[in-house]
Design a protein around this motif. Structure first.
Motif: not given
Length: 254
Positions: A179-184, A239-242
């Motif tokens: 939720g902060k560094d990545f989603t999914g 979905r996003s991030g790392k």
């Protein structure tokens, strides 16, 4: 409670009675409940095994060149998308300590599972003795690894076997904050038997570890007795991030 759960006593001591040096976090877990969860579903969560600081320190190791034996780009091998690096020996001290301490607690479960499945293999009390068995069979390459995923990356369902000698449980630790560094990027497990299939999404927070089945586990049959349940694990599409994860596999590779 499953009748398969046996002698659930865990203490911070060596088999000879001396005090065991192990990460203090491990002593706070309900190991009877962890064993029951492994019996029931093939996985169990160790909440906040690592602190945020420890997670960030381990994630910061990924860009470095030193300390690794190889780097794998998943798409080149049909493993999914993303990449990971196998650590070289000697392992980072924290991971080496965790690997030894976790093995010591999981070996009794692994031995019971083998008895229930009719597998004529038993595991020694200590990791070093098991790794010596691996070395004698030519399994000399360390298997602990760190994985990195970016947007659109995923890990196909798989089993980490590597050679003749396979310890039936392994551990993954989430280093990034959902939720902060990545989603999914959820941790996924599937179970297949002769009659049924099942999929689980295991929710993890930063610092949480999941203990899970490498290959097969014993599951209660509908008519009594035990049947083999084949397990696989993977990671859903980011979905996003790392996202960074550490994997602790107890057998080494050929």
């Amino acid at each position: 409670m499953s009748p398969s759960l046996i002698d659930c006593k865990y203490e911070s001591r060596t088999p000879g009675g001396g005090v065991r040096t192990a990460p203090s976090q491990l002593d706070s877990f309900d190991w009877c409940a962890i064993e029951q969860s492994l019996d029931d579903s093939g996985n169990a969560v160790l909440p906040r095994l690592l602190s945020v600081r420890q997670c960030k320190e381990l994630s910061a190791l990924y860009p470095r060149d030193e300390g690794y034996r190889s780097r794998i780009v998943m798409a080149r091998h049909g493993f999914g998308r993303g990449e990971y690096k196998y650590f070289a020996y000697p392992l980072p001290p924290l991971l080496d300590q965790l690997r030894h301490a976790l093995y010591w607690r999981l070996a009794p479960i692994a031995n019971r599972w083998n008895r229930q499945l009719g597998v004529g293999v038993s595991y020694p009390d200590e990791l070093d003795a098991f790794l010596e068995r691996c070395r004698e069979a030519g399994q000399v390459r360390p298997t602990p690894l760190i994985l990195q995923y970016g947007p659109g990356d995923y890990n196909c369902l798989h089993q980490d076997l590597y050679g003749e000698h396979v310890f039936p449980l392994q551990v993954a630790i989430l280093l990034s904050e959902p939720g902060k560094d990545f989603t999914g990027g959820e941790f996924v497990m599937t179970e297949s038997t002769a009659r049924n299939q099942r999929a689980d999404v295991v929710a993890l927070r930063q610092g949480d570890a999941v203990v899970f089945t490498v290959n097969q586990r014993p599951a209660a049959g509908k008519r009594g007795g035990m049947r083999k349940a084949a397990m696989r694990h993977g990671v859903s599409r980011l979905r996003s991030g790392k996202r960074h994860t550490v994997g602790l596999i107890f057998h080494d590779a050929r």
